[in-house]
Design a protein around this motif. Structure first.
Motif, PDB file in Angstrom:
ATOM      1  N   ASN A 280       0.836  -1.185   0.000  1.00 25.08           N
ATOM      2  CA  ASN A 280       0.000   0.000   0.000  1.00 25.08           C
ATOM      3  C   ASN A 280       0.884   1.253   0.000  1.00 25.08           C
ATOM      4  O   ASN A 280       2.115   1.184  -0.058  1.00 25.08           O
ATOM      5  CB  ASN A 280      -0.948  -0.015   1.201  1.00 25.08           C
ATOM      6  CG  ASN A 280      -0.224   0.038   2.536  1.00 25.08           C
ATOM      7  OD1 ASN A 280       0.948   0.419   2.627  1.00 25.08           O
ATOM      8  ND2 ASN A 280      -0.915  -0.335   3.595  1.00 25.08           N
TER       9      ASN A 280
ATOM     10  N   ALA B  61      -6.237   1.794   3.628  1.00 29.43           N
ATOM     11  CA  ALA B  61      -5.867   1.090   2.399  1.00 29.43           C
ATOM     12  C   ALA B  61      -6.130   1.927   1.159  1.00 29.43           C
ATOM     13  O   ALA B  61      -5.547   1.669   0.094  1.00 29.43           O
ATOM     14  CB  ALA B  61      -6.630  -0.229   2.298  1.00 29.43           C
TER      15      ALA B  61
ATOM     16  N   GLN C 169      -4.320   5.284  -3.240  1.00 24.35           N
ATOM     17  CA  GLN C 169      -4.582   4.075  -4.021  1.00 24.35           C
ATOM     18  C   GLN C 169      -5.927   4.226  -4.732  1.00 24.35           C
ATOM     19  O   GLN C 169      -6.886   3.509  -4.431  1.00 24.35           O
ATOM     20  CB  GLN C 169      -4.602   2.846  -3.108  1.00 24.35           C
ATOM     21  CG  GLN C 169      -3.271   2.518  -2.475  1.00 24.35           C
ATOM     22  CD  GLN C 169      -2.271   1.983  -3.479  1.00 24.35           C
ATOM     23  OE1 GLN C 169      -2.621   1.235  -4.376  1.00 24.35           O
ATOM     24  NE2 GLN C 169      -1.019   2.369  -3.340  1.00 24.35           N
TER      25      GLN C 169
ATOM     26  N   GLN D  95       0.251   5.416   8.735  1.00 19.60           N
ATOM     27  CA  GLN D  95      -0.864   4.509   8.454  1.00 19.60           C
ATOM     28  C   GLN D  95      -1.720   4.316   9.701  1.00 19.60           C
ATOM     29  O   GLN D  95      -2.955   4.377   9.643  1.00 19.60           O
ATOM     30  CB  GLN D  95      -0.350   3.164   7.958  1.00 19.60           C
ATOM     31  CG  GLN D  95      -1.460   2.150   7.710  1.00 19.60           C
ATOM     32  CD  GLN D  95      -0.945   0.857   7.110  1.00 19.60           C
ATOM     33  OE1 GLN D  95       0.230   0.731   6.767  1.00 19.60           O
ATOM     34  NE2 GLN D  95      -1.814  -0.126   6.977  1.00 19.60           N
TER      35      GLN D  95
END
Length: 636
Positions: free
Chosen positions: A2, A371, A375, A594
């Motif tokens: 990721n 996530a 992305q 994250q």
């Protein structure tokens, strides 16, 4: 991997680059010392002087080149002969390019980059350059515009956006500066030999020529090391960018078609400016120089195509080349057509994606949101189409016009409360004049009050390239005005505060990109109080009940610091307390970031209901901390 894992990998690669550079420098210094010892003789003192001079030349060269690139991506595009695409272009190919770039930027959650065209390059190629999304540029050759259809162009741009999002650009531009130093001896040797032909032939001329030949020979050692370092750093990241582009567009035909056209056409991806192309070869979509084997900065074209279409075979390339020569670009009846229209052709149906109601509740989970950082998926690209279409035509035009972009952005920051808005207007008048304040307030009432919450950040993203065109003194004044408008009253909303912070970050980084480009290294345990402040403010903004806000805060802290007890203490100055947290939190290690995103999401979603406004707040906070979120947080 990721986004956060790729950022961590990029940081490790940056460390590896420093080690490789140090080894190359040691090798060059040793080669110079050996040559001087064999040709001129001398003792240890002479070798020490020679070593220091060599180190000084390499260091000066690297520092000089890095200083020349401190402006970010634009100097790289200009060096290659790039011409900036105007916002109001009527050229069909340039309009199609701008539309694709804008849609992908909005779908990625980053500012729209500056767009350049390499007008004199007939090959198919592209690059992304810069230190961060705030100063990024996308450059495309004229050959790519003329020979690629919209799907293929979209695949190429999506590939380049992968480099923008994953920190590859930052490493790439530093690589140019670092490697220039180890090429300095070669350049010095070449200059001495060239000018030596016309210079004096006196008693010392022979020694000068010998020294130049030594510098030239040793310089080729540096060239060898430089090419090896670029190849080692670049190849894997190009494969990852191909995979990211496919994930984004959800179809392989576009990217594979672009690669097939590169393989089939005589010009391929080779640029005419070979010297400049070699310096930026690791940044290009396709190999712009023609290296192969150990020096190749990209995987072989056949391997890249087969990664997208496993059944593709080498003999098919020859058939493609034959068909290309038989039907030159311009024909529309085969797989190698060079469409120049703006129509999108995709093997998958494009479904209309509507915007959720402003009062809708979204179903989000912390791991899901983390996530999605940097992305974007094909759904995000479709949502970007809907967002662009939903932005009122007048607002979209204002975002693309130089004279109206400042009042438009200031209008987004104005508070709904008339009392606070009056104070904000006073701050604008004091810095930019009464006309600017009146225009911002008028736009607030005419176009921005009724704007869907999901359209505010995309509108700002569309406006940013035009804002960057203003002179630096005007941008400095704009930043000062933004700060004053945000702090005009302690009751300013969290969203308005964060949007103001996001604008400050983007403008500041566009003015001094190299100064703010770095990979964070701090751990979560070193910023406990900053986490507590951010989560307390976010929890308080999303929950009217004090007890519910405390539970939301604890849910967030449990994500990020499960073994520590930091009591819930809403700051007395409310949202303004966030001024002290941005810099420490932005310096976090990628993997710690994250966890931070998951913690913020846990706090916002603790009551089981995330409104569109709260989702946009989450996107704004993450954007200010360089964790860009796509516009579609809830996916089917």
């Amino acid at each position: 991997m990721n986004f956060f894992e790729r950022q961590a990998a990029a940081r490790r690669t940056s460390t590896r680059l420093i080690v490789l550079f140090a080894l190359a420098v040691v090798g060059i210094v040793a080669a110079v010392d050996l040559a001087v010892l064999l040709v001129f003789g001398g003792g240890m003192g002479a070798l020490v002087v020679t070593s220091l001079l060599t180190l000084a030349v390499i260091g000066f060269g690297s520092l000089y080149r890095m200083a020349s690139l401190r402006g970010g991506g634009e100097p790289v595009a200009l060096q290659l002969g790039g011409t900036q695409v105007p916002e109001d272009t009527t050229d069909i190919q340039l309009r199609r390019l701008r539309n694709v770039v804008e849609e992908i930027a909005i779908a990625s959650g980053v500012p729209v980059p500056k767009i350049f065209v390499l007008e004199h390059e007939a090959a198919i190629n592209a690059l992304a350059a810069g230190y961060s999304p705030s100063d990024a540029v996308i450059a495309v050759t004229r050959g790519a515009l003329e020979q690629l259809n919209r799907d293929e162009l979209q695949g190429v741009i999506a590939h380049e956006f992968s480099h923008v999002l994953n920190g590859d650009m930052r490493l790439n531009i530093r690589l140019i500066g670092v490697l220039f130093g180890i090429l300095m001896l070669s350049l010095i040797g070449q200059r001495i030999l060239v000018y030596g032909r016309f210079g004096s032939r006196g008693r010392g001329a022979g020694g000068v020529v010998v020294a130049a030949l030594i510098a030239l020979a040793v310089g080729y050692i540096g060239l060898f090391f430089g090419r090896m370092i670029k190849a080692g750093v670049s190849r894997t990241r190009e494969s990852l960018a191909d995979a990211s582009a496919v994930q984004f567009t959800r179809q392989t035909s576009g990217l594979a078609g672009a690669l097939k056209k590169i393989a089939a056409s005589d010009g391929g991806s080779t640029l005419t400016q070979r010297g400049d192309a070699e310096e930026v070869s690791h940044m290009l979509f396709g190999d712009g120089v023609g290296f192969s084997g150990l020096f190749a900065t990209h995987p072989p074209l056949l391997k890249r195509i087969q990664a997208l279409e496993p059944s593709f075979r080498a003999e098919q390339l020859e058939e493609l080349r034959r068909r290309w020569r038989a039907k030159p670009p311009g024909s529309q009846d085969d797989a190698l057509s060079a469409g120049t229209t703006g129509e999108r052709r995709s093997p998958l149906p494009i479904l209309p994606v509507g915007l959720p109601g402003a009062a809708a509740a979204l179903d989000l989970t912390p791991p899901m949101v983390a996530a999605q950082v940097a992305q974007p998926s094909s759904e995000d690209y479709q949502r970007a189409d809907s967002i662009v279409a939903a932005i009122p035509e007048q607002a979209g035009q204002l975002a693309r016009q130089r004279d109206s972009v400042v009042p438009l952005l200031l209008g987004l920051l104005l508070d709904p409360s008339p009392q606070i808005q009056a104070r904000q207007r006073t701050e604008i008048e004091a810095r930019l004049g009464a006309d600017m304040a009146a225009t911002a307030q008028r736009l607030k009432g005419e176009s921005l009050d009724a704007l869907h919450p999901m359209l505010r950040l995309p509108l700002a993203a569309m406006a940013f390239p035009v804002l960057r065109l203003r002179p630096r003194p005007e941008l400095d004044t704009f930043m000062d005005t933004v700060h004053a408008v945000v702090h005009a009253d302690g009751r300013v909303s969290l969203f308005e505060y964060c949007l103001g912070r996001l604008l400050e970050v983007q403008v500041r980084e566009s003015l001094d990109p190299s100064q703010y480009a770095r990979f964070g290294r701090r751990k979560a345990g070193s910023v406990k109080q900053e986490f507590a402040t951010l989560l307390a403010v976010a929890a308080q903004a999303g929950h009217e009940d004090a007890a519910a806000a405390q539970r939301a805060y604890l849910a967030g802290m449990q994500r990020v610091l499960p073994r520590d007890h930091v009591p819930y203490a809403p700051p007395a100055d409310g949202v303004l307390a966030l001024d002290a947290v941005w810099e420490p939190l932005d310096a976090l290690d990628p993997l710690a970031k994250q966890v931070m995103v998951e913690a913020i999401t846990a706090a916002v979603s603790h009551d089981g209901r995330v409104t569109v406004a709260e989702a946009e707040l989450l996107r704004t906070i993450c954007g200010a901390l360089h964790c860009p979120l796509p516009p579609m947080l809830e996916r089917n």
